[in-house]
Design an enzyme around this catalytic site. Structure first.
Site, PDB file in Angstrom:
ATOM      1  N   HIS A   1      87.554 -39.084  77.981  1.00  0.00           N
ATOM      2  CA  HIS A   1      88.468 -39.920  77.199  1.00  0.00           C
ATOM      3  C   HIS A   1      89.140 -40.989  78.054  1.00  0.00           C
ATOM      4  CE1 HIS A   1      91.319 -36.880  78.642  1.00  0.00           C
ATOM      5  NE2 HIS A   1      92.291 -37.747  78.396  1.00  0.00           N
TER       6      HIS A   1
ATOM      7  N   CYS B   1      87.515 -42.935  44.683  1.00  0.00           N
ATOM      8  CA  CYS B   1      88.339 -42.118  43.787  1.00  0.00           C
ATOM      9  C   CYS B   1      88.343 -42.658  42.355  1.00  0.00           C
ATOM     10  CB  CYS B   1      89.766 -42.054  44.314  1.00  0.00           C
ATOM     11  SG  CYS B   1      90.560 -43.667  44.392  1.00  0.00           S
TER      12      CYS B   1
END
Length: 180
Positions: A72, A157
């Site tokens: 990271h 949705c």
């Protein structure tokens, strides 16, 4: 020299579009390295993005396969651009408040200050327009992120409104502009 792009994918229904984005970037000669949140893996498999990017997909901030590397940290040092696409409301909030609880947010928090950073939100209209989300985006802009504004469309949705991931052409153009 080949430009290296870190493509961070978070948990949004639009995560499937990361496959096309990865493919298009790779075809344009970029070296694409994909980071994913756990939620993103529920929408698209890491294997798909690995095959398209021709690079391992990074999922776990604690998984260090090479002892002398801290993924990271090193991924950001080696990158020419970071893009979070799609950016979920949750990942935006976590990042805006300095959270580093997964590979995407830990890597983003460790990015060099001068690295171009793009964010392409994708979520329901009410979530995107929510004052908290807008405040979180403003925080990210203050620290150097550039937003690729979502478009208005029929959302997964069933609602119609702003919140759909920007068109692939818009994302690619923004990447090119920020790398030149």
């Amino acid at each position: 020299m080949t430009k290296r792009i870190l493509l961070a994918v978070s948990g949004s229904i639009a995560a499937y579009k990361a496959a096309d984005l990865t493919s298009q970037l790779t075809k344009r000669g970029y070296d694409v390295h994909v980071l994913m949140t756990e939620a993103a893996t529920q929408f698209i498999t890491p294997l798909t993005l690995q095959v398209l990017s021709k690079n391992p997909v990074h999922l776990d901030v604690m998984e260090e396969k090479i002892a002398e590397r801290i993924n990271h940290i090193d991924l950001g040092k080696e990158a020419d651009l970071f893009i979070l696409a799609p950016a979920s409301a949750n990942t935006i909030a976590t990042l805006a408040h300095g959270g580093a609880d997964n590979m995407v947010t830990a890597t983003a928090l460790a990015l060099p200050a001068d690295l171009p950073k793009l964010i392409a939100p994708a979520m329901n209209t009410k979530m995107y327009d929510n004052p908290l989300t807008q405040r979180n985006l403003a925080i990210l802009k203050e620290v150097g992120y550039k937003e690729i504004t979502p478009k208005s469309a029929l959302l997964a949705c069933g609602d119609v409104g702003r919140g759909a991931l920007a068109d692939l052409d818009t994302i690619l153009q923004t990447i090119n502009e920020n790398l030149s």
